[in-house]
Design a protein around this motif. Structure first.
Motif, short mmCIF file in Angstrom:
data_model
loop_
_atom_site.label_atom_id
_atom_site.label_comp_id
_atom_site.label_asym_id
_atom_site.label_seq_id
_atom_site.Cartn_x
_atom_site.Cartn_y
_atom_site.Cartn_z
N ALA A 58 0.80 -1.22 0.00
CA ALA A 58 0.00 0.00 0.00
C ALA A 58 0.84 1.27 0.00
O ALA A 58 0.30 2.37 0.18
CB ALA A 58 -0.95 0.01 1.21
N SER A 113 -1.79 -2.95 3.73
CA SER A 113 -3.08 -3.05 3.01
C SER A 113 -3.98 -1.84 3.17
O SER A 113 -5.15 -1.91 2.83
CB SER A 113 -3.84 -4.28 3.51
N TYR A 118 -6.83 -2.45 0.59
CA TYR A 118 -5.93 -2.42 -0.58
C TYR A 118 -6.52 -3.17 -1.77
O TYR A 118 -7.25 -4.15 -1.62
CB TYR A 118 -4.58 -3.04 -0.20
#
Length: 404
Positions: A58, A113, A118
């Protein structure tokens, strides 16, 4: 617990801390809510692996500063924030020497994430990433470490190579060592941030490091992901969260109001509340799903082709001018017959067919819908009876009943 030897086939020579026996499971220090334990020997196999071009999934390369400066505006979904703080409470009671700040777990969730969001995922009220977070294939390409499949595709849906899974991006083989049911739902699911956040805490607290000190934090996070750039970013975000630079937001939302952590409470009380909150979230989610399904079953399309201007099939709207044909209907019929005029419909249905089509669209034509017909009396003509029974799948029987 899965023996650390299971991981040695993947990370040869790097799995066991000095002096540990690779043929035996790590010794447990204390029991977790589901009966699993925190390993007393440090887990050296990484939880996630570096990928070329990004600091973490991310966080694209070169965006570290903006991620840190945007820690508050980015927002932490409420289920994720609850999971991180609960993980800190639980691990603090299970391993009193670890001193893990929940903000480290939250920082890892951010870089791995974006707190379960994500790749087009959304974090549900239950704390589950939907449709699911799966990393790229760890096939030795694109700067990745080659890791052949270890889970038969059960977790990562790949039977050839492993992929990191869930909000905390665990490699399947490492997940098998630290997996835990944190919310009492009977599952150990890496896509459930309750489970994966506590599993991250278990991983970081394995071994003897004191995570209240910078040295212990660096060592533990480096074991999690063997990248110094990753370690630096996680600890910067941890510091931002520790200073109160974060907001709690609803699941899937951006922005929100400031969140004030609750004061620490006893272990047993926090566990009871954690389980109860998880059960309530999951029960409400199931109830909402049932309501959606019932609402969906109560809706449908309307008739196509010529229309009586009266009662449509379930859901939808039917237009048309009384017994005047409605022209060509739009939409897709759900029963055979397709579009057609009133005369064709009568002819087809009287032969045992279902003319005029079924639900699934809105018919057009005729300027004004006819008013609802008066109650049927036994003085109907054959033509009127046929018209009255157009919507029936058995016109012959209907006509006979009306004329009898």
């Amino acid at each position: 617990m899965v023996p650390l030897a299971v991981l040695s086939a993947v990370w040869t020579g790097s799995l066991v801390a000095s002096g540990a026996n690779a043929e035996q499971p790590a010794q447990a220090s204390a029991s977790l809510p589901d009966g699993t334990s925190v390993p007393s020997d440090a887990i050296e196999a990484p939880a996630s692996v570096p990928v070329a071009g990004v600091i973490a999934p991310a966080v694209p390369q070169g965006s570290a500063d903006s991620v840190v400066s945007g820690a508050s505006s980015n927002g932490i979904p409420a289920p994720a924030l609850s999971a991180y703080q609960r993980a800190g409470q639980i691990i603090g009671a299970a391993d009193k020497s670890c001193n893990l700040p929940w903000e480290i777990v939250a920082a890892i969730g951010r870089v791995e994430s974006d707190h379960g969001r994500y790749g087009g995922n959304s974090l549900t009220d239950e704390g589950v990433s939907k449709p699911g977070i799966y990393g790229i294939a760890l096939n030795g390409k694109n700067g990745t470490q080659a890791i052949n499949d270890t889970d038969g595709g059960e977790l990562d849906k790949d039977t050839v190579f492993d992929r990191a899974v869930g909000a905390m991006q665990f490699i399947p083989s490492t997940w098998q060592v630290v997996k835990v049911d944190a919310d009492g739902d009977g599952e150990r699911n890496p896509q459930d941030i309750d489970d994966s956040a506590l599993a991250t805490a278990v991983y970081l607290c394995s071994g003897k490091d004191d995570l209240s000190a910078r040295a212990g934090q660096e060592a533990a996070v480096f074991r999690y992901n063997h990248s110094r750039e990753y370690v630096d970013l996680v600890l910067r975000i941890m510091e931002a969260y520790s200073s109160g630079d974060y907001t709690a937001v609803p699941s899937g939302a951006q922005g929100g109001s400031s969140y004030s952590p609750s004061s620490s409470t006893s272990y047993s009380a926090s566990i009871a509340r954690s389980y109860q909150a998880a059960r309530e979230r999951k029960a409400e989610a199931r109830a909402a799903q049932v309501r959606r399904e019932r609402a969906s079953q109560g809706s449908g399309g309307s008739t196509t082709g010529g229309s009586l201007g009266g009662t449509p099939s379930s859901g939808g709207t039917t237009t048309g001018g009384g017994l005047v044909p409605g022209g060509t209907g739009s939409g897709t019929p759900t029963s055979p017959g397709g579009n057609g005029s009133l005369s064709n419909t009568v002819e087809g249905v009287t032969k045992g067919l279902t003319g005029g089509g079924g639900g699934g669209g809105t018919s057009s034509g005729g300027s004004t819908p006819a008013p609802a017909p008066d109650p049927v009396t036994p003085v109907l003509t054959l033509a009127e009876a046929q018209a009255k029974c157009i919507g029936s799948l058995n016109v012959t029987k209907c006509v006979n009943d009306l004329l009898s």
